[in-house]
Write a protein that holds these residues in place. Structure first.
Motif, PDB file in Angstrom:
ATOM      1  N   LYS B 155       1.298  -1.430   0.070  1.00 39.11           N
ATOM      2  CA  LYS B 155      -0.107   0.066   0.101  1.00 39.11           C
ATOM      3  C   LYS B 155       0.653   0.801   0.547  1.00 39.11           C
ATOM      4  O   LYS B 155       0.501   1.718  -0.700  1.00 39.11           O
ATOM      5  CB  LYS B 155      -1.330   0.135   1.440  1.00 39.11           C
ATOM      6  CG  LYS B 155      -1.849  -1.114   1.686  1.00 39.11           C
ATOM      7  CD  LYS B 155      -3.010  -1.021   2.157  1.00 39.11           C
ATOM      8  CE  LYS B 155      -2.572  -0.548   3.569  1.00 39.11           C
ATOM      9  NZ  LYS B 155      -3.587  -0.886   4.393  1.00 39.11           N
ATOM     10  N   SER B 158       2.067   3.592  -2.595  1.00 35.96           N
ATOM     11  CA  SER B 158       1.964   3.723  -3.755  1.00 35.96           C
ATOM     12  C   SER B 158       1.988   5.598  -3.569  1.00 35.96           C
ATOM     13  O   SER B 158       1.741   6.045  -4.489  1.00 35.96           O
ATOM     14  CB  SER B 158       0.011   3.995  -3.258  1.00 35.96           C
ATOM     15  OG  SER B 158       0.324   4.345  -1.838  1.00 35.96           O
ATOM     16  N   ILE B 159       3.378   5.568  -2.710  1.00 34.99           N
ATOM     17  CA  ILE B 159       3.574   7.383  -2.680  1.00 34.99           C
ATOM     18  C   ILE B 159       4.758   7.076  -4.010  1.00 34.99           C
ATOM     19  O   ILE B 159       5.510   8.823  -3.540  1.00 34.99           O
ATOM     20  CB  ILE B 159       3.530   7.994  -1.226  1.00 34.99           C
ATOM     21  CG1 ILE B 159       4.275   7.110  -0.531  1.00 34.99           C
ATOM     22  CG2 ILE B 159       1.816   7.731  -1.121  1.00 34.99           C
ATOM     23  CD1 ILE B 159       4.454   7.914   0.880  1.00 34.99           C
ATOM     24  N   GLN B 161       5.762   8.115  -6.610  1.00 30.63           N
ATOM     25  CA  GLN B 161       5.605   8.941  -7.111  1.00 30.63           C
ATOM     26  C   GLN B 161       5.999  10.099  -7.564  1.00 30.63           C
ATOM     27  O   GLN B 161       6.916  11.427  -7.689  1.00 30.63           O
ATOM     28  CB  GLN B 161       3.698   9.339  -8.350  1.00 30.63           C
ATOM     29  CG  GLN B 161       3.143  10.117  -6.337  1.00 30.63           C
ATOM     30  CD  GLN B 161       1.991  10.420  -6.902  1.00 30.63           C
ATOM     31  OE1 GLN B 161       1.758  11.057  -7.744  1.00 30.63           O
ATOM     32  NE2 GLN B 161       0.734   8.697  -6.605  1.00 30.63           N
ATOM     33  N   VAL B 162       5.785  10.588  -5.806  1.00 25.53           N
ATOM     34  CA  VAL B 162       7.253  12.018  -5.025  1.00 25.53           C
ATOM     35  C   VAL B 162       8.375  11.377  -5.428  1.00 25.53           C
ATOM     36  O   VAL B 162       9.329  13.001  -5.784  1.00 25.53           O
ATOM     37  CB  VAL B 162       7.360  12.041  -3.706  1.00 25.53           C
ATOM     38  CG1 VAL B 162       5.450  12.292  -3.877  1.00 25.53           C
ATOM     39  CG2 VAL B 162       7.162  10.936  -2.737  1.00 25.53           C
ATOM     40  N   MET B 169      -0.239   3.534  -9.122  1.00 23.86           N
ATOM     41  CA  MET B 169      -0.653   4.710  -8.810  1.00 23.86           C
ATOM     42  C   MET B 169      -0.562   5.793  -9.596  1.00 23.86           C
ATOM     43  O   MET B 169      -1.353   6.586 -10.232  1.00 23.86           O
ATOM     44  CB  MET B 169      -0.595   5.361  -7.033  1.00 23.86           C
ATOM     45  CG  MET B 169      -1.335   6.384  -6.577  1.00 23.86           C
ATOM     46  SD  MET B 169      -2.984   5.311  -6.352  1.00 23.86           S
ATOM     47  CE  MET B 169      -4.144   7.184  -6.450  1.00 23.86           C
ATOM     48  N   TYR B 193      -4.560  -2.931  -6.318  1.00 27.97           N
ATOM     49  CA  TYR B 193      -4.505  -2.968  -4.891  1.00 27.97           C
ATOM     50  C   TYR B 193      -4.724  -4.070  -3.855  1.00 27.97           C
ATOM     51  O   TYR B 193      -4.297  -5.125  -3.461  1.00 27.97           O
ATOM     52  CB  TYR B 193      -4.497  -1.774  -4.230  1.00 27.97           C
ATOM     53  CG  TYR B 193      -3.378  -0.814  -5.071  1.00 27.97           C
ATOM     54  CD1 TYR B 193      -3.260  -0.045  -5.871  1.00 27.97           C
ATOM     55  CD2 TYR B 193      -2.183  -1.534  -4.793  1.00 27.97           C
ATOM     56  CE1 TYR B 193      -2.550   1.051  -5.827  1.00 27.97           C
ATOM     57  CE2 TYR B 193      -1.236   0.086  -4.648  1.00 27.97           C
ATOM     58  CZ  TYR B 193      -1.168   0.719  -5.367  1.00 27.97           C
ATOM     59  OH  TYR B 193      -0.360   1.410  -5.816  1.00 27.97           O
TER      60      TYR B 193
END
Lengths: 243, 217, 230
Positions: B155, B158-159, B161-162, B169, B193
């Motif tokens: 999970k 999912s972040i 991309q930063v 995501m 997911y």
């Protein structure tokens, strides 16, 4: 040269003095029972003999080894001193056979085949040959305790310590364990046993020690001690039957 | 404006593959580092214990987003510019290491004290005790929470991309920017997911039941 | 490295901290109410309600929070419901926390032995009194450590709300970074602030637990020590 020589042991737990000057001598081949109320220090004394507990005054010599904090020397000592615990403490992820073979293999580099023969031999001595490949989970308490005894025997110790080994067992199961211990005693093993089994102490142990409040209160030949207690504490203890 | 059709859906699915790859790498590296920290946490040297405890406490008390940024900009400050996949992997590995260290330390400490005593009484060295008696039992105990944590890891990818990485995501967001069909897109993303996490959650619960059953003997 | 540029923006940072705290408390408050309702629903309304609650919990726990947030912020408008970033964040955090809290509370309720309930009824307590005094209060006391951990995790998760332009602490960090180009300094400051927030919150929750559930404070401290990793 006594098998176990204990001189003036003092031990503290924090501010509480648990052993207040205990001295004891055990010859090779002798069987000594240690009895007393909970809190009298008997288990603590036993555990000092193989270094599971430390003491701040006095000295202990067992099977030719002086008790020290040095890890290497302590390991050498533990090869000659076996201990059996109240809660058996078998390794649950290993079979009975593996439990017994482990220590000889990794501490004495005994080759696999020889270790297996040794394991089967001691297992036969405790009457559990057929359980070689079973897991401790599938054994009764009495059987697990007998395996624990076999595990210690596999190290061919000179002295064996028994810490209330039948206290956690159902009454029907204590008999089988006591039988094994009696056999060991008759075979000439030097044994120190902390126990609540008065009958066993009286009939099998050569000497019995009665501990009270961190001291040896009375000591002597077992039958004599139980028949004629010299102090009121022991008299009350025997009368109460303990257990 | 595009419509949300098969090419878009396939793009999202392919990115799911990257999410899985990232998870696997972070878990692998994080395990090694985490294992080291678990051992440090149990060391006899007080400063080593405190250092490991501090590391674990800090990482567990900040958002994963911050772990990502701190590792990314921290490395930048040292002059190291990593490509997105490596940046994401490195950051997530740090995150994983702290949580696994704590889980595994807990597992080792769950092995009853008497097992240590029995092993020591059989003249084993500390290393032998760990190897033959403690670790086999600790590993069994650690399986349910470790698998449970794996779900958290998936999970939390999912972040990433930063730091510029296109994972599942990000792929969804890119398609959303092109098609504006957020409801369908994020349903698909969510479903993927879920398809990854739900079996792992079930596995973790199953392992816990098995563990409790054998413990009650 | 120049921290001055970052420190000079302290009003904005303070606002970010405040919003993080506010967001967390609101979500936790609403989330707990929702969770308690769902727990009650599950035990009182029969198996179909139980299945729905279970499905909801599994859905929330097996998908990333970011997906849930985006579904609410970007997806709901397609169904005619348009929420701004802050509203979407509160809703998403509430729903997410409620799912975890329901599971935790349920474990607590399940640990209350049936014989306790029977004892309460035998003492002529009403069903509601039994629910409150015999079931819910001890259950909460028992799971307070696990709940507290979840609350702190939720506070940390609020950082994700920056993705929908909410200016809580992470969102503020992004803006400051854009303004000053001091990425490393900005994020160090913000990281330290999160650290302080999380540890303070944990201490506060421990204190609160002791105040609310004095009877099991000793046990609670023991179980806390054995840790709850995410």
């Amino acid at each position: 040269m006594p098998a176990v020589l204990i001189e003036g042991i003092h031990k503290r737990f924090g501010s509480l003095e648990v052993l207040k000057g205990v001295s004891l001598s055990v010859d090779a081949g002798q069987v000594v029972a240690i009895i007393g109320r909970s809190g009298s220090g008997k288990s603590t004394l036993l555990r000092c003999i193989n270094g599971l507990e430390t003491f701040h005054a006095g000295k202990i010599e067992v099977a030719g080894h002086m008790l020290t904090q040095d890890p290497t020397k302590l390991r050498e000592l533990r090869k000659d001193v076996g201990i059996v615990f109240q809660s058996y403490n078998l390794f649950p992820h290993l079979t009975v056979g593996q439990n017994i073979m482990l220590s000889p293999r990794i501490t004495k580099n005994v080759p696999q085949a020889q270790a297996m023969a040794l394991a089967k031999d001691v297992l036969a001595q405790v009457g559990l040959s057929e359980k070689f490949d079973s897991y401790p989970d599938n054994l009764s308490g009495g059987q697990q305790q007998r395996v624990a005894i076999a595990r210690s025997l596999a190290m061919q110790p000179k002295v064996m310590l028994f810490d209330e080994v039948t206290s956690a067992l159902d009454p029907e199961l204590t008999g089988e364990v006591l039988l094994v211990m009696e056999k060991l005693a008759k075979g000439g093993m030097t044994m120190l046993l902390v126990t609540h089994e008065m009958n066993f102490a009286r009939t099998v142990a050569d000497r019995t020690i009665f501990m009270h409040q961190g001291l040896i209160w009375e000591s002597g030949p077992s039958k004599e001690l139980f028949a004629n207690p010299q102090t009121p504490e022991l008299a009350n203890f025997v009368k109460a039957g303990a257990h | 404006m595009q419509t949300f059709g098969w090419p878009e859906a396939l793009f999202i699915l392919r990115s799911a593959g990257w999410t899985l790859a990232l998870t696997a790498i972070a878990f692998f590296i994080g395990s090694i580092v985490g294992g080291a920290f678990a051992i440090m946490r149990l060391s006899r040297l007080r400063w080593l214990r405190r250092f490991a405890a501090g590391y674990i406490l800090v990482i567990q008390s900040i958002p994963v987003l911050m772990v990502l940024f701190m590792s990314y900009y921290g490395l930048s400050a040292l002059g190291i510019e990593l490509p997105p996949f490596l940046a994401a992997s490195a950051s997530l590995s740090i995150y994983v290491s702290a949580y696994l260290a704590e889980i595994w330390r807990g597992s080792i400490e769950s092995v009853p004290r008497q097992q240590w005593e029995a092993s020591a009484s059989l003249a084993h060295t500390t290393a032998q005790t760990y190897r033959h008696v403690i670790l086999p039992q600790a590993i069994r105990i650690s399986l349910p929470p470790t698998v449970g944590f794996l779900v958290q890891l998936v999970k939390n990818t999912s972040i990433v991309q930063v730091v510029g990485f296109v994972d599942l995501m990000r792929a969804g967001m890119l398609v959303n920017n092109a098609t504006y069909q957020a409801f369908q897109i994020f349903t698909l993303v969510g479903a993927i997911y879920f398809a990854i996490c739900f079996p792992l959650s079930r596995l973790s619960r199953h392992l816990e039941k098995v563990m409790n059953a054998s413990r009650s003997h | 490295m120049l921290f001055q540029d970052v420190f000079s923006k302290w009003p904005m940072i303070l606002n970010g901290v405040w919003l993080t705290i506010a967001l967390s408390f609101v979500a936790i408050g609403l989330g707990l109410v929702l969770a308690t309702a769902m727990t009650a629903l599950r035990s009182l309304a029969g198996s179909w309600a139980g299945y729905i609650v279970d499905a909801y919990v599994e859905l929330m726990r097996n998908t990333p929070f970011l997906v849930q947030l985006f579904m609410i912020f970007f997806g709901l408008p397609q169904l005619g419901i348009r929420l701004n970033g802050l509203e979407a964040s509160v809703l998403a955090m509430t729903l997410n926390l409620a799912a975890y809290a329901t599971e935790i509370i349920r474990a607590g309720v399940d640990s209350i032995h049936k014989s306790q309930i029977e004892a309460g009824l035998a003492l002529a307590m009403t069903k509601w009194q039994v629910l409150k005094h015999v079931v819910l209060q001890p259950a909460f006391a028992r799971v307070w450590p696990a709940l507290s951990s979840q609350f702190v995790l939720m506070m940390l998760a609020s950082s994700i709300c920056s993705f929908v332009s909410v200016q809580e602490l992470s969102g503020t960090a992004a803006i400051i970074e854009q303004d000053t180009f001091r990425s490393f300094e900005t994020y160090i400051v913000v990281t330290v602030l999160y650290l302080v927030l999380a540890l303070s919150f944990k201490l506060f929750l421990n204190w609160l637990g002791r105040k609310l559930f004095p009877q099991v404070s000793g046990l609670a401290r023991l179980t806390e020590a054995h840790g709850e990793a995410a």
